[in-house]
Design a protein around this motif. Structure first.
Motif, PDB file in Angstrom:
ATOM      1  N   VAL A   1     -10.600  16.273  11.534  1.00 58.44           N
ATOM      2  CA  VAL A   1      -9.840  15.571  10.494  1.00 58.44           C
ATOM      3  C   VAL A   1     -10.104  16.187   9.128  1.00 58.44           C
ATOM      4  O   VAL A   1     -11.268  16.314   8.711  1.00 58.44           O
ATOM      5  N   ALA A   2      -9.053  16.573   8.442  1.00 58.31           N
ATOM      6  CA  ALA A   2      -9.181  17.040   7.059  1.00 58.31           C
ATOM      7  C   ALA A   2      -9.134  15.817   6.146  1.00 58.31           C
ATOM      8  O   ALA A   2      -8.181  15.039   6.202  1.00 58.31           O
ATOM      9  N   VAL A   3     -10.164  15.635   5.349  1.00 57.97           N
ATOM     10  CA  VAL A   3     -10.182  14.522   4.385  1.00 57.97           C
ATOM     11  C   VAL A   3      -9.789  15.110   3.034  1.00 57.97           C
ATOM     12  O   VAL A   3     -10.529  15.898   2.444  1.00 57.97           O
ATOM     13  N   LEU A   4      -8.603  14.746   2.583  1.00 55.48           N
ATOM     14  CA  LEU A   4      -8.052  15.337   1.361  1.00 55.48           C
ATOM     15  C   LEU A   4      -8.029  14.330   0.227  1.00 55.48           C
ATOM     16  O   LEU A   4      -8.019  13.114   0.442  1.00 55.48           O
ATOM     17  N   GLY A   5      -7.986  14.868  -0.983  1.00 55.19           N
ATOM     18  CA  GLY A   5      -7.905  14.016  -2.166  1.00 55.19           C
ATOM     19  C   GLY A   5      -8.495  14.752  -3.340  1.00 55.19           C
ATOM     20  O   GLY A   5      -9.326  15.651  -3.166  1.00 55.19           O
ATOM     21  N   GLY A   6      -8.082  14.380  -4.523  1.00 57.25           N
ATOM     22  CA  GLY A   6      -8.585  15.041  -5.727  1.00 57.25           C
ATOM     23  C   GLY A   6      -9.993  14.604  -6.060  1.00 57.25           C
ATOM     24  O   GLY A   6     -10.610  13.811  -5.335  1.00 57.25           O
ATOM     25  N   ASN A   7     -10.507  15.125  -7.171  1.00 57.00           N
ATOM     26  CA  ASN A   7     -11.837  14.702  -7.623  1.00 57.00           C
ATOM     27  C   ASN A   7     -11.824  13.205  -7.900  1.00 57.00           C
ATOM     28  O   ASN A   7     -10.913  12.689  -8.529  1.00 57.00           O
ATOM     29  N   GLY A   8     -12.844  12.532  -7.406  1.00 61.91           N
ATOM     30  CA  GLY A   8     -12.939  11.090  -7.661  1.00 61.91           C
ATOM     31  C   GLY A   8     -12.071  10.256  -6.748  1.00 61.91           C
ATOM     32  O   GLY A   8     -11.939   9.042  -6.943  1.00 61.91           O
ATOM     33  N   ALA A   9     -11.436  10.892  -5.741  1.00 68.27           N
ATOM     34  CA  ALA A   9     -10.561  10.127  -4.837  1.00 68.27           C
ATOM     35  C   ALA A   9     -11.369   9.271  -3.863  1.00 68.27           C
ATOM     36  O   ALA A   9     -10.819   8.372  -3.225  1.00 68.27           O
ATOM     37  N   GLY A  10     -12.656   9.546  -3.734  1.00 69.44           N
ATOM     38  CA  GLY A  10     -13.496   8.711  -2.878  1.00 69.44           C
ATOM     39  C   GLY A  10     -13.958   9.395  -1.601  1.00 69.44           C
ATOM     40  O   GLY A  10     -14.469   8.728  -0.694  1.00 69.44           O
ATOM     41  N   LYS A  11     -13.813  10.720  -1.530  1.00 77.38           N
ATOM     42  CA  LYS A  11     -14.198  11.430  -0.300  1.00 77.38           C
ATOM     43  C   LYS A  11     -15.717  11.305  -0.047  1.00 77.38           C
ATOM     44  O   LYS A  11     -16.146  10.912   1.035  1.00 77.38           O
ATOM     45  N   THR A  12     -16.492  11.631  -1.082  1.00 77.17           N
ATOM     46  CA  THR A  12     -17.945  11.556  -0.925  1.00 77.17           C
ATOM     47  C   THR A  12     -18.387  10.105  -0.747  1.00 77.17           C
ATOM     48  O   THR A  12     -19.279   9.805   0.063  1.00 77.17           O
ATOM     49  N   SER A  13     -17.762   9.190  -1.489  1.00 75.20           N
ATOM     50  CA  SER A  13     -18.120   7.769  -1.345  1.00 75.20           C
ATOM     51  C   SER A  13     -17.849   7.280   0.070  1.00 75.20           C
ATOM     52  O   SER A  13     -18.630   6.501   0.632  1.00 75.20           O
ATOM     53  N   LEU A  14     -16.748   7.754   0.663  1.00 76.36           N
ATOM     54  CA  LEU A  14     -16.433   7.369   2.040  1.00 76.36           C
ATOM     55  C   LEU A  14     -17.530   7.879   2.980  1.00 76.36           C
ATOM     56  O   LEU A  14     -18.025   7.133   3.834  1.00 76.36           O
ATOM     57  N   PHE A  15     -17.917   9.141   2.805  1.00 75.14           N
ATOM     58  CA  PHE A  15     -18.960   9.702   3.665  1.00 75.14           C
ATOM     59  C   PHE A  15     -20.270   8.929   3.510  1.00 75.14           C
ATOM     60  O   PHE A  15     -20.950   8.619   4.488  1.00 75.14           O
ATOM     61  N   ARG A  16     -20.626   8.649   2.274  1.00 75.01           N
ATOM     62  CA  ARG A  16     -21.895   7.936   2.032  1.00 75.01           C
ATOM     63  C   ARG A  16     -21.849   6.527   2.606  1.00 75.01           C
ATOM     64  O   ARG A  16     -22.866   5.988   3.050  1.00 75.01           O
ATOM     65  N   THR A  17     -20.671   5.933   2.599  1.00 74.96           N
ATOM     66  CA  THR A  17     -20.544   4.592   3.175  1.00 74.96           C
ATOM     67  C   THR A  17     -20.679   4.646   4.694  1.00 74.96           C
ATOM     68  O   THR A  17     -21.336   3.799   5.307  1.00 74.96           O
ATOM     69  N   ILE A  18     -20.067   5.661   5.299  1.00 72.94           N
ATOM     70  CA  ILE A  18     -20.195   5.823   6.756  1.00 72.94           C
ATOM     71  C   ILE A  18     -21.667   5.990   7.127  1.00 72.94           C
ATOM     72  O   ILE A  18     -22.149   5.438   8.119  1.00 72.94           O
ATOM     73  N   LEU A  19     -22.408   6.745   6.277  1.00 70.99           N
ATOM     74  CA  LEU A  19     -23.819   7.012   6.564  1.00 70.99           C
ATOM     75  C   LEU A  19     -24.736   5.822   6.252  1.00 70.99           C
ATOM     76  O   LEU A  19     -25.925   5.855   6.540  1.00 70.99           O
ATOM     77  N   GLY A  20     -24.159   4.790   5.634  1.00 69.36           N
ATOM     78  CA  GLY A  20     -24.969   3.613   5.301  1.00 69.36           C
ATOM     79  C   GLY A  20     -25.690   3.750   3.977  1.00 69.36           C
ATOM     80  O   GLY A  20     -26.569   2.945   3.655  1.00 69.36           O
ATOM     81  N   LEU A  21     -25.336   4.763   3.172  1.00 71.18           N
ATOM     82  CA  LEU A  21     -26.004   4.952   1.880  1.00 71.18           C
ATOM     83  C   LEU A  21     -25.325   4.154   0.770  1.00 71.18           C
ATOM     84  O   LEU A  21     -25.921   3.889  -0.257  1.00 71.18           O
TER      85      LEU A  21
END
Lengths: 268, 264
Positions: A34-54
């Motif tokens: 899956v390609a996770v697309l979006g501009g800066n601040g779109a929430g890509k890293t936040s999504l990953f950190r949420t999946i990881l429980g951080l």
């Protein structure tokens, strides 16, 4: 019914006082790329950190293989965005090995089986020649390979790769994507691959998860990367242009030709 | 030289300090926290001076204040990032408080010099028991936490995702740095803690050893500097702390030269 590798339900996450994901729901099929697309601040890293429980979601939930794993117990390999490399003077091998059962108390002394596991991870990403070199002497792309090898340790079933193409030249982007894709197919891994530019992933990805303005759209390339779909996601006119087998997304009225798929964010 | 009890005591004390300073210093340099040892020794100075004023052993005051400050820095680690002005003010305040305590300390005129520049030849043989117990405790503590600490030092985000408690490790590690600073200050004094804690570790890292070999090499180099300093002090009648500082610089320069020749 097949349990999704990752499932978000009404997921709401804020970062720095701003809501980056707003009641987002999706289900990633197992084994998909899956390609996770979006501009800066779109929430890509936040999504990953949420999946990881951080990150703790304000509302909603995210499940990994249908379960809520405790922090550090989920079968997920994580490759963060490359920032400052503390390892500096340590060798590439030791940098990768540090992640092997790194949460276990004790001394960093590796058994023969553990050394073999590190070697196998390095070989899997063609990084064996980097093993003896000091990390500070490596290029950005070489460091990315070490981080990818690190993410493969402990036999993950899901890989979260945060901007693995950052700092790579276009030829290396395609090569890196191919390597990750082949590895994932060979091992049956689910891969979430965040990037600004969809084009190096063309032909490799099964799905696109496009994040914009707190919303998410999941589907295959032909479903998501269309003018009506992205216009609805952005809530403003956006045009998807296909040229020479490449995809460009331009905001309505954007005069510049931009080589990435998220220029709607930049020209807004 | 070894016919004198104070010299034998000094060699044992130097061994114990090197045993702790080498491995702890290796992590300090790796984590980019070299300044922490300097900061904690300054705060320890204030604690030591206050302890002397109240008639308590300087080492006790130094150790307690350095360990508590280290743990405080670990708890508030996020807030210290980029706060160089605040850290500088705290260090100045600590040194000023130490100076004030020494001003009122009329019954021990040489205390200031001993605290600031070390007095390894003045260590009482009975102190070796304390130093030995602390050294064993420190080394065991570091051994238990070194694997997750290495992971957290190199890849904090991934380590956190894998369930490593970064804050707990910060607090525990900086407490160890506090103890190591207290032990090191006995040898080199407050102002030269850097030489025994950071110079051998930095040289070891420059030589490109892995973690275990690197910590062992940092210990060996720290021991070489401390014992070498003692021997040279005996031969020249100059302060041991001067020779230790000089040897530290020479060892680091040599390690840099070797690394350069090896193309690292």
């Amino acid at each position: 019914m097949i349990t999704p590798a990752i499932e978000a339900g009404q997921l709401t996450v804020s970062y720095g006082g701003r809501r980056v994901l707003d009641h987002v729901s999706f289900a990633i099929p197992p084994g998909s790329f899956v390609a996770v697309l979006g501009g800066n601040g779109a929430g890509k890293t936040s999504l990953f950190r949420t999946i990881l429980g951080l990150n703790t979601p304000e509302q909603g939930h995210v499940l990994v293989e249908g379960q809520r794993f405790g922090k550090g117990r989920m079968p997920v390999g994580y490759m963060p965005q490359m920032r400052r490399m503390v390892a500096g003077q340590l060798s590439g091998w030791h940098m990768v090995a540090a992640a092997l059962r790194g949460r276990v108390w004790g001394v960093p002394w590796y058994s023969a089986a553990e050394r073999a596991e590190v070697n196998a991870a390095l070989n899997a990403v063609d990084a064996w020649e980097l093993a003896a070199r000091p990390v500070m002497s490596l290029s950005g792309g070489e460091r990315q390979r070490l981080l990818l090898a690190q993410a493969l340790l402990d036999h993950p079933r899901i890989l979260l790769l945060d901007e693995p193409l950052a700092s790579l030249d276009p030829a290396r982007m395609r090569e890196t994507t191919r390597r990750i894709h082949d590895l994932a197919r060979e091992r049956g891994l689910t891969v979430l691959f965040s990037t600004h530019d969809i084009n190096p992933l063309m032909g490799f990805m099964d799905h696109v998860l496009y994040l914009a303005h707190g919303k998410a759209l999941l589907g295959n390339v032909d479903e998501v990367m269309t003018t009506p779909a992205l216009t609805a996601l952005y809530g403003a006119p956006v045009e998807v242009v296909r040229a020479d087998g490449r995809l460009f997304v331009v905001a309505d009225g954007g005069a510049d030709t931009l080589h990435c798929c998220d220029c709607a964010e930049h020209t807004r | 030289m070894f016919a004198y009890e104070f010299m034998c005591t000094a060699f044992v004390a130097a061994f114990l300090a090197a045993l702790v300073c080498g491995p702890v210093g290796w992590f300090l340099v790796l984590r980019g926290q070299s300044f922490a040892s300097h900061a904690l020794s300054h705060v320890g100075f204030a604690g030591a001076a206050a302890a002397l004023l109240w008639g308590e052993p300087a080492f006790l005051g130094f150790g307690l204040s350095a360990v508590l400050s280290g743990m405080g820095m670990g708890v508030a680690s996020d807030r210290f990032v980029g706060r160089d002005v605040m850290i500088g003010l705290v260090l100045s305040l600590a040194m000023g408080t130490g100076a004030l305590c020494l001003h009122f300390l009329t019954h021990s005129a040489g205390a200031a010099t001993a605290l600031l520049f070390g007095d390894i030849l003045g260590i009482a043989p009975s102190s070796l028991y304390w130093l030995g117990a602390l050294a064993i405790g420190c080394v065991m503590g570091l051994a238990v936490m070194s694997r997750p600490l290495l992971f957290a030092s190199l890849q904090p985000e991934v380590a956190e995702a894998k369930g490593v408690n970064l804050r707990l490790l910060d607090v525990l590690f900086l407490a160890l740095v506090g103890i190591a600073s207290a032990m090191c200050s006995q040898i080199t004094g407050v102002l030269l803690v850097f030489t025994l804690m950071v110079a051998p570790a930095a040289a070891s890292l420059r030589l490109g050893f892995g973690p275990m070999q690197g910590m062992a090499a940092a210990f060996a180099l720290a021991l070489f500097e401390a014992w070498g300093g003692l021997c040279l002090s005996w031969l020249t009648d100059c302060p041991a702390s001067f020779w230790i500082a000089l040897l530290g610089s020479v060892v680091f320069a040599a390690a840099n030269g070797i690394a350069h020749l090896r193309g690292r």
